[in-house]
Motif scaffolding. Sequence first.
Motif, PDB file in Angstrom:
ATOM      1  N   ARG A 137      -6.301   7.689 -18.944  1.00 24.59           N
ATOM      2  CA  ARG A 137      -5.501   6.673 -19.632  1.00 24.59           C
ATOM      3  C   ARG A 137      -4.007   6.940 -19.426  1.00 24.59           C
ATOM      4  O   ARG A 137      -3.222   6.016 -19.217  1.00 24.59           O
ATOM      5  CB  ARG A 137      -5.846   6.676 -21.123  1.00 24.59           C
ATOM      6  CG  ARG A 137      -5.328   5.460 -21.838  1.00 24.59           C
ATOM      7  CD  ARG A 137      -5.738   5.420 -23.280  1.00 24.59           C
ATOM      8  NE  ARG A 137      -7.107   5.008 -23.446  1.00 24.59           N
ATOM      9  CZ  ARG A 137      -7.649   4.704 -24.621  1.00 24.59           C
ATOM     10  NH1 ARG A 137      -6.917   4.824 -25.706  1.00 24.59           N
ATOM     11  NH2 ARG A 137      -8.885   4.313 -24.714  1.00 24.59           N
ATOM     12  N   VAL A 184       0.131  -0.769  -4.438  1.00 25.71           N
ATOM     13  CA  VAL A 184      -0.534  -1.941  -5.040  1.00 25.71           C
ATOM     14  C   VAL A 184      -1.812  -2.273  -4.253  1.00 25.71           C
ATOM     15  O   VAL A 184      -2.845  -2.607  -4.839  1.00 25.71           O
ATOM     16  CB  VAL A 184       0.425  -3.148  -5.080  1.00 25.71           C
ATOM     17  CG1 VAL A 184      -0.299  -4.400  -5.543  1.00 25.71           C
ATOM     18  CG2 VAL A 184       1.591  -2.854  -6.010  1.00 25.71           C
ATOM     19  N   GLN A 195      -4.532  -0.045  -5.303  1.00 24.03           N
ATOM     20  CA  GLN A 195      -5.085  -0.481  -6.590  1.00 24.03           C
ATOM     21  C   GLN A 195      -6.113  -1.603  -6.381  1.00 24.03           C
ATOM     22  O   GLN A 195      -7.211  -1.556  -6.930  1.00 24.03           O
ATOM     23  CB  GLN A 195      -3.953  -0.965  -7.503  1.00 24.03           C
ATOM     24  CG  GLN A 195      -4.450  -1.375  -8.870  1.00 24.03           C
ATOM     25  CD  GLN A 195      -3.427  -2.184  -9.656  1.00 24.03           C
ATOM     26  OE1 GLN A 195      -2.466  -2.705  -9.086  1.00 24.03           O
ATOM     27  NE2 GLN A 195      -3.625  -2.278 -10.937  1.00 24.03           N
ATOM     28  N   TYR A 216       5.631   0.620  -1.996  1.00 25.18           N
ATOM     29  CA  TYR A 216       5.230  -0.150  -3.186  1.00 25.18           C
ATOM     30  C   TYR A 216       3.989  -0.983  -2.890  1.00 25.18           C
ATOM     31  O   TYR A 216       3.007  -0.956  -3.644  1.00 25.18           O
ATOM     32  CB  TYR A 216       6.398  -1.043  -3.606  1.00 25.18           C
ATOM     33  CG  TYR A 216       6.150  -1.908  -4.810  1.00 25.18           C
ATOM     34  CD1 TYR A 216       6.414  -1.430  -6.091  1.00 25.18           C
ATOM     35  CD2 TYR A 216       5.663  -3.202  -4.686  1.00 25.18           C
ATOM     36  CE1 TYR A 216       6.196  -2.224  -7.206  1.00 25.18           C
ATOM     37  CE2 TYR A 216       5.439  -3.995  -5.787  1.00 25.18           C
ATOM     38  CZ  TYR A 216       5.699  -3.508  -7.047  1.00 25.18           C
ATOM     39  OH  TYR A 216       5.479  -4.282  -8.143  1.00 25.18           O
ATOM     40  N   ALA A 250      -3.106   5.866 -15.965  1.00 27.18           N
ATOM     41  CA  ALA A 250      -3.007   4.408 -15.871  1.00 27.18           C
ATOM     42  C   ALA A 250      -1.684   3.923 -16.460  1.00 27.18           C
ATOM     43  O   ALA A 250      -1.027   3.046 -15.896  1.00 27.18           O
ATOM     44  CB  ALA A 250      -4.185   3.759 -16.603  1.00 27.18           C
ATOM     45  N   LYS A 251      -1.284   4.506 -17.581  1.00 24.02           N
ATOM     46  CA  LYS A 251      -0.019   4.132 -18.221  1.00 24.02           C
ATOM     47  C   LYS A 251       1.152   4.472 -17.292  1.00 24.02           C
ATOM     48  O   LYS A 251       2.075   3.667 -17.109  1.00 24.02           O
ATOM     49  CB  LYS A 251       0.099   4.907 -19.527  1.00 24.02           C
ATOM     50  CG  LYS A 251       0.902   4.256 -20.599  1.00 24.02           C
ATOM     51  CD  LYS A 251       0.307   2.966 -21.009  1.00 24.02           C
ATOM     52  CE  LYS A 251       0.757   2.481 -22.342  1.00 24.02           C
ATOM     53  NZ  LYS A 251       0.211   1.136 -22.606  1.00 24.02           N
ATOM     54  N   LEU A 274       5.224   1.141 -11.444  1.00 24.88           N
ATOM     55  CA  LEU A 274       5.445  -0.147 -10.777  1.00 24.88           C
ATOM     56  C   LEU A 274       6.779  -0.763 -11.205  1.00 24.88           C
ATOM     57  O   LEU A 274       7.512  -1.309 -10.378  1.00 24.88           O
ATOM     58  CB  LEU A 274       4.294  -1.108 -11.072  1.00 24.88           C
ATOM     59  CG  LEU A 274       2.957  -0.786 -10.404  1.00 24.88           C
ATOM     60  CD1 LEU A 274       1.944  -1.878 -10.677  1.00 24.88           C
ATOM     61  CD2 LEU A 274       3.112  -0.590  -8.903  1.00 24.88           C
ATOM     62  N   PHE A 275       7.087  -0.657 -12.510  1.00 24.58           N
ATOM     63  CA  PHE A 275       8.374  -1.161 -12.994  1.00 24.58           C
ATOM     64  C   PHE A 275       9.530  -0.368 -12.391  1.00 24.58           C
ATOM     65  O   PHE A 275      10.541  -0.923 -11.968  1.00 24.58           O
ATOM     66  CB  PHE A 275       8.442  -1.084 -14.523  1.00 24.58           C
ATOM     67  CG  PHE A 275       7.739  -2.232 -15.202  1.00 24.58           C
ATOM     68  CD1 PHE A 275       8.283  -3.506 -15.166  1.00 24.58           C
ATOM     69  CD2 PHE A 275       6.546  -2.041 -15.863  1.00 24.58           C
ATOM     70  CE1 PHE A 275       7.637  -4.574 -15.774  1.00 24.58           C
ATOM     71  CE2 PHE A 275       5.886  -3.102 -16.469  1.00 24.58           C
ATOM     72  CZ  PHE A 275       6.437  -4.373 -16.427  1.00 24.58           C
ATOM     73  N   PHE A 290       1.069   4.757 -14.122  1.00 25.79           N
ATOM     74  CA  PHE A 290       1.043   3.863 -12.963  1.00 25.79           C
ATOM     75  C   PHE A 290       1.752   2.549 -13.289  1.00 25.79           C
ATOM     76  O   PHE A 290       2.553   2.057 -12.487  1.00 25.79           O
ATOM     77  CB  PHE A 290      -0.403   3.590 -12.543  1.00 25.79           C
ATOM     78  CG  PHE A 290      -0.534   2.602 -11.416  1.00 25.79           C
ATOM     79  CD1 PHE A 290      -0.318   2.987 -10.103  1.00 25.79           C
ATOM     80  CD2 PHE A 290      -0.857   1.284 -11.670  1.00 25.79           C
ATOM     81  CE1 PHE A 290      -0.412   2.074  -9.075  1.00 25.79           C
ATOM     82  CE2 PHE A 290      -0.957   0.366 -10.642  1.00 25.79           C
ATOM     83  CZ  PHE A 290      -0.740   0.759  -9.341  1.00 25.79           C
ATOM     84  N   ASP A 291       1.442   2.003 -14.484  1.00 24.62           N
ATOM     85  CA  ASP A 291       2.107   0.749 -14.895  1.00 24.62           C
ATOM     86  C   ASP A 291       3.624   0.940 -14.943  1.00 24.62           C
ATOM     87  O   ASP A 291       4.387   0.085 -14.479  1.00 24.62           O
ATOM     88  CB  ASP A 291       1.606   0.313 -16.280  1.00 24.62           C
ATOM     89  CG  ASP A 291       0.180  -0.192 -16.224  1.00 24.62           C
ATOM     90  OD1 ASP A 291      -0.289  -0.495 -15.112  1.00 24.62           O
ATOM     91  OD2 ASP A 291      -0.460  -0.265 -17.282  1.00 24.62           O
ATOM     92  N   ILE A 292       4.043   2.073 -15.502  1.00 18.70           N
ATOM     93  CA  ILE A 292       5.482   2.358 -15.599  1.00 18.70           C
ATOM     94  C   ILE A 292       6.079   2.530 -14.203  1.00 18.70           C
ATOM     95  O   ILE A 292       7.176   2.052 -13.915  1.00 18.70           O
ATOM     96  CB  ILE A 292       5.719   3.612 -16.468  1.00 18.70           C
ATOM     97  CG1 ILE A 292       5.295   3.324 -17.913  1.00 18.70           C
ATOM     98  CG2 ILE A 292       7.174   4.063 -16.423  1.00 18.70           C
ATOM     99  CD1 ILE A 292       5.192   4.542 -18.783  1.00 18.70           C
TER     100      ILE A 292
END
Lengths: 79, 142
Positions: free
Chosen positions: B87, B128, B131, B124, B90-91, B97-98, B93-95
């Motif tokens: 988890r 993606v 993913q 980048y 995953a968090k 991308l930003f 990874f989201d950050i």
Amino acid sequence: MERKLYIEEGSDLENRLEQLRRERGITQDELAAALAVSRQTIGSLENGRYNPSILLAFKIARYFGKTIEEIFVYEEDAE
Amino acid sequence: MRRLGSYLAVAGGVLLVGVGIVMLRLAPEAQGVLMVLAYVCIGVGCGAFGHGMGTILSRWAVKGHPDVQRQLAIEQTDERNVTITNRAKAKAFDIMLFVFGALMLSFALMEVALPAILLLVAAYLFVVGCQIYYISKYQREM
């Protein structure tokens, strides 16, 4: 109201793990060692902060000689 | 096999550091790729040495303590720990991308050289793409 199709973490699923453990007179450490998980996992399960995988639920049920339903209770939301 | 890998990492690390130092000594006036290569050798060598030595030392520390070994094995495979780690990944990874997006925008506004920006965009898109690939793979497997 939309019906829930999943179990949210830390909600709806209640368990009698702590009660059963106390009845057996064993510590969290001993139960954790028997199930090959960490003591923190047992603590989180007892507090309802963590829902076990189906495999761990089976291991717990077998350890206490009960069915999963006798240990874990899923309270479905009333419509 | 894993033990052999650790020793190989240590040996390879020492070798790379040695090669890097020798390159710097033999050609102190070197410019461009040659100079960068020497420092890359030292950097990668130090990383490999540290990783391998860390593994060897941690294995050595628990040697003769089966209880500790078992506890460590439990901690590593404990399903709650694995869930938490996944988890967190995953968090992150989201950050990431930003952060990547903001970095690309910053580089573009700073008028950084086009190849550098294109490399960043490629990296980048690669991430993606990975993913999407794994989503598709797991959709088929599960």
